[in-house]
Design a protein around this motif. Structure first.
Motif: not given
Length: 288
Positions: A151-154, A174-175, A281-283
């Motif tokens: 719910s808060r984003g990535d 980036k988000a 890199s990783q989400w």
């Protein structure tokens, strides 16, 4: 025995992942003679491992919702995926007509001395659904915590470890799908990066503010000096903030990166260590 009176991470995910979170055993009953609600937290079973060592340090928080001010907690059971708590909590002087308006909420967490406690799962039962006149014992499957990830984003983060220079470079790329914190349905996000050694803050860096944007691109890199001998005691805390000109800046969500954070964070840390001098890199799902 505690008493309370009434006055007083998945990585690069595209959708929810269904995972087994284990289950919890507890008992609930009400004494009309004493106006006392009794909740016994008995044990947990098949809890997921949250720590790098392949285990967890679980404890239970309990509330009688909608009251969130008065929370009670069990003791922490170290390195135990099948903990026995056997702790009793009494809510004394609690009229029955108020009890049946409450929801018993249990949250199982993994205790972490150096960063935030990691939610494992939750159970909630409206007390008006139970026969409280008799002490009843339940086994309930834990569900994902409703205030948890998604719910808060990535945030897409890159880590690069250089053993020769003794540095870790953190790149905030980036988000996506950030939670809107402003009345206008948007946010003004920026990112703070703290280098922690044990539980002490060593150094802070931050990105520029991106105005009215829920999918910002930052592309900013921050090198930190991290000698090899302190790597295991190092945590990088990344906080996505909403800039507010007129009041306090709001926290949108956080990520704790170390060798012993949650599973997705540990994977990123191990990938960084296993591929020195390479940006990995990783989400990451932002957490409360």
């Amino acid at each position: 025995m505690l008493m309370l009176s009434p006055g007083s991470e998945e990585d690069d995910h595209e959708g929810p992942v269904c995972e087994k979170l284990g289950r919890i055993q507890f008992s609930v009953g009400y004494s009309f003679q004493d106006s006392t609600l009794t909740v016994k937290i008995l044990k947990g079973q098949d809890l997921p491992a949250k720590d790098f060592s392949g285990t967890s340090d679980p404890f239970v928080k309990l509330y009688l919702l909608p009251d969130k001010k008065h929370k009670l907690e069990t003791k922490v059971k170290r390195k135990n995926l099948n903990p026995h708590w056997n702790e009793t909590f009494l809510f004394e002087g609690f009229p029955y007509e108020k009890v049946v308006q409450r929801t018993l909420y249990l949250q199982v967490l993994d205790y972490d001395r150096f960063s935030r406690n990691d939610p494992i799962g939750e159970v909630s039962i409206p007390l008006n659904k139970l026969d409280l006149a008799n002490m009843q014992t339940f086994w309930k499957e834990l569900k994902p915590c409703s205030d948890g990830s998604g719910s808060r984003g990535d945030l897409l983060v890159s880590l690069c470890y250089n053993p020769t220079a003794n540095t870790i470079t953190v790149s905030i790329i980036k988000a996506r799908n950030l939670k809107a914190m402003d009345i206008g349905g948007t946010s003004d996000p920026y990112v703070k990066v703290w280098l922690m050694h044990k539980d002490k803050r060593v150094e802070k860096k931050k990105t520029v503010v991106m105005k009215r944007c829920l999918n910002p691109v930052f592309n900013e890199s921050f090198p930190f000096d991290v000698p090899a001998h302190v790597l295991r005691e190092t945590t990088i805390i990344i906080t996505v903030m909403d800039k507010d000109r007129l009041s306090r800046n709001d926290v949108i969500g956080k990520i704790y990166l170390s060798w012993k954070s949650g599973p997705a964070e540990v994977k990123h840390w191990k990938d960084m260590m296993g591929r020195p001098r390479t940006a990995v890199s990783q989400w990451h799902a932002l957490k409360a």
